[in-house]
Design a protein around this motif. Structure first.
Motif, short mmCIF file in Angstrom:
data_model
loop_
_atom_site.label_atom_id
_atom_site.label_comp_id
_atom_site.label_asym_id
_atom_site.label_seq_id
_atom_site.Cartn_x
_atom_site.Cartn_y
_atom_site.Cartn_z
N ASN A 405 -32.61 -2.25 32.97
CA ASN A 405 -32.64 -2.71 34.37
C ASN A 405 -33.45 -1.79 35.29
O ASN A 405 -33.77 -2.17 36.41
CB ASN A 405 -31.21 -2.86 34.89
CG ASN A 405 -30.52 -4.08 34.31
OD1 ASN A 405 -31.17 -5.00 33.82
ND2 ASN A 405 -29.19 -4.10 34.37
N GLY A 410 -39.04 -7.86 34.49
CA GLY A 410 -37.78 -8.54 34.25
C GLY A 410 -37.97 -9.79 33.43
O GLY A 410 -37.47 -10.86 33.76
N ASP A 431 -31.06 -7.78 33.96
CA ASP A 431 -31.75 -8.47 35.05
C ASP A 431 -33.11 -8.99 34.55
O ASP A 431 -34.17 -8.45 34.88
CB ASP A 431 -31.94 -7.51 36.23
CG ASP A 431 -32.47 -8.21 37.47
OD1 ASP A 431 -32.47 -9.45 37.52
OD2 ASP A 431 -32.89 -7.49 38.41
N ARG A 453 -38.28 -12.21 36.07
CA ARG A 453 -37.82 -11.73 37.37
C ARG A 453 -38.65 -10.51 37.76
O ARG A 453 -39.47 -10.02 37.00
CB ARG A 453 -36.33 -11.38 37.33
CG ARG A 453 -35.43 -12.56 37.01
CD ARG A 453 -33.97 -12.15 36.95
NE ARG A 453 -33.11 -13.28 36.63
CZ ARG A 453 -31.80 -13.19 36.46
NH1 ARG A 453 -31.19 -12.01 36.58
NH2 ARG A 453 -31.08 -14.26 36.16
N LYS A 454 -38.40 -10.04 38.97
CA LYS A 454 -39.11 -8.87 39.49
C LYS A 454 -40.61 -9.10 39.38
O LYS A 454 -41.09 -10.19 39.71
CB LYS A 454 -38.61 -7.60 38.79
CG LYS A 454 -37.11 -7.35 39.05
CD LYS A 454 -36.62 -6.03 38.49
CE LYS A 454 -36.24 -6.11 37.06
NZ LYS A 454 -35.57 -4.88 36.56
#
Length: 504
Positions: A405, A410, A431, A453-454
């Motif tokens: 994380n 992500g 995540d 993600r991110k």
């Protein structure tokens, strides 16, 4: 043999570009120039967009079942050319024939799912939301969409356009400048299906030139991009600044976490395949292998033994399990990152930097390169798009999750364990966009969405499967009321829908 000069496909015709600059396409195993693709001119780009716009309304009003018939025909014809396309992928990308065939199988599944367009395009209806008032939404296509696929899956990701066509949009595909031959052949096959002119178009050239011009052109409705996070962020910001829809999938630095109860002899081949399949040039590749300290030494030994068994060479040759990276520039960049990792203190366990293949002395070959590294190191944090991998011992699963994380990416995280509770908790805590449980490369099947993600994803709607229909259409809400009635007078809007209430 003279390299092939690739043509653009505009308005249903193959057109020689008037470009002054031509980009070389090289076979990564031989360094031979096998094709030249044009840096398409601004006038050609503008003409293509206008043609796609003009073709839009007729295609948009073509009944979805009829659009689906074109895609069914396309799927049937692609099936007949699977091996030919796979060989093109090997020649311009470098991956093995087995990996290329796997790509084609998944690409075909994209087309299969898009054939369900008539079902996916259904809207929704609610009766009597107010007195005599009905509300519904319909899905409307938006216009000409731009597709910017990467070099690493020149068939599969380029075929994202099938969902746009199913939805009633038109498509302009800008080929990868490193691997344009595969999509050229795919569009040739699509041409045989008789798609109306202007519905499907192909342009060649660089991302910074042709790609950016398409994204900023006032006549395009949106863009689907897959590539590095740095470029993905730029494309996304450029697109939304120009009021476009944008779905931009970026890079990854994926981790696998091996628990103490994992069946090491069973899972390690899968871990190695996940690290080095497709030469490590894929967003689902495992980059960092984490193992709890109780089993770390056994994991390391097994991982190194299996990695040493990979056979470097030209992807068409029998027995080869690891091809070259895509370009000389890519090779030099990967070598630079590996060298920097060693300078930063990473411990070199397996060195593939000076790999040679006698039969192909000019190839861009890099053998499996494995280092023990720490999370704060650049090599551990940065996406390295090739066969350079890190190992790390962790105290327990909690530390492993913490490391995962901390990554700026992500995309994907994986765990190997036989404990269902551990697996469930891992899946909830990491995540990322995809989780693998005893599967090192959890690439979703075609009818599931994919993304991260991110900094692995820019945009909130993914451009594949059912979410693709959300991306390539807009929900138009229609609220209606009729004043006629054959059983008396229509009632007045005396309820909450009219935002007024009668006093009793």
């Amino acid at each position: 043999m003279e390299p092939r000069r690739l043509k653009n496909f505009i308005n249903g015709q193959w057109v020689e570009s008037k470009a002054h600059r031509w980009l070389e396409v090289r076979n990564p195993a031989t360094d031979e120039v096998i094709a030249l693709c044009p840096e398409t001119t601004p006038d050609e780009i503008d003409r293509t967009v206008r043609i796609a716009q003009e073709a839009f309304w007729s295609w948009r009003t073509t009944p979805p079942p009829r659009r689906a018939k074109f895609l069914f025909d396309f799927h049937e014809k692609l099936q007949k050319h699977q091996d030919e396309i796979a060989r093109l992928i090997v020649d311009e990308n470098g991956k093995t024939l087995a990996d290329a065939r796997g790509e084609i199988i998944r690409a075909m599944e994209y087309v299969e799912h898009a054939c369900a367009g008539p079902e996916l395009l259904k809207g929704s209806h609610a009766e009597d939301v107010g007195t005599g008032v009905d509300t519904m939404y319909i899905r409307e296509p938006l216009g000409a969409f731009v597709f910017l696929p990467p070099f690493n899956f020149p068939a599969m990701i380029a075929l994202y356009f099938v969902w746009a066509l199913a939805a009633g949009d038109t498509a302009i595909v800008k080929s990868s400048r490193l691997c344009p031959m595969t999509i050229t052949r795919i569009i040739e096959i699509a041409e045989e299906c008789g798609f109306p002119r202007g519905v499907l178009n192909l342009l060649h050239g660089s991302g910074s030139g042709v790609g950016e011009a398409l994204v900023t052109h006032p006549g395009t409705a949106g863009v689907s991009f897959v590539g590095s996070s740095k470029v993905g962020e730029r494309v996304y910001k450029t697109a939304i600044h120009h009021n476009k829809r944008a779905q931009c999938q970026g890079g990854a630095k994926n981790h696998v976490l091996i628990a103490e109860d994992a069946i090491i002899d069973e899972v390690m081949q899968n871990v190695v395949d996940s690290c080095f399949g497709h030469v490590g040039e894929r967003c689902f590749a495992v980059s960092n292998v984490l193992a709890v300290e109780k089993i770390y030494e056994k994991v390391k030994e097994k991982f190194l033994d299996l990695s040493k068994k990979l056979v470097l060479g030209y992807g068409m040759d029998k027995g080869v399990t690891l091809g070259p990276v895509v370009s000389k520039e890519a090779l030099n960049e990967i070598l630079k990152e590996a060298d920097q990792g060693i300078k930063d203190g990473a411990k070199l366990l397996l060195d593939g930097r000076n790999a040679k293949v006698d039969k192909y002395p000019k190839g861009y070959f890099l053998g499996p390169t494995v280092l023990e590294a720490e999370p704060e190191m650049r090599l551990f944090q940065l996406e390295v798009f090739g066969p350079v991998r890190c190992l790390k011992k962790v105290k327990d699963l909690a530390e492993g999750v913490q490391i995962i994380n901390q990554s700026p990416y992500g995309h994907t995280a994986n765990i190997y364990t036989e404990n269902g509770g551990w697996a469930r908790e891992f899946a909830r805590l990491v995540d990322v966009g995809q989780v693998g449980i005893n599967i090192g490369t959890p690439a979703p099947i075609a009818y599931f969405p994919v993304g991260g993600r991110k900094i692995s994803m820019y945009g909130d709607i993914r451009g594949r499967a059912n979410e693709a229909i959300d991306f390539y259409t807009d929900k138009k809400v229609i609220i209606s009321r009729w004043h006629s009635s054959f059983q008396g007078t229509a009632k007045t809007l005396d309820d909450g829908f009219a935002m007024k209430y009668s006093k009793k």
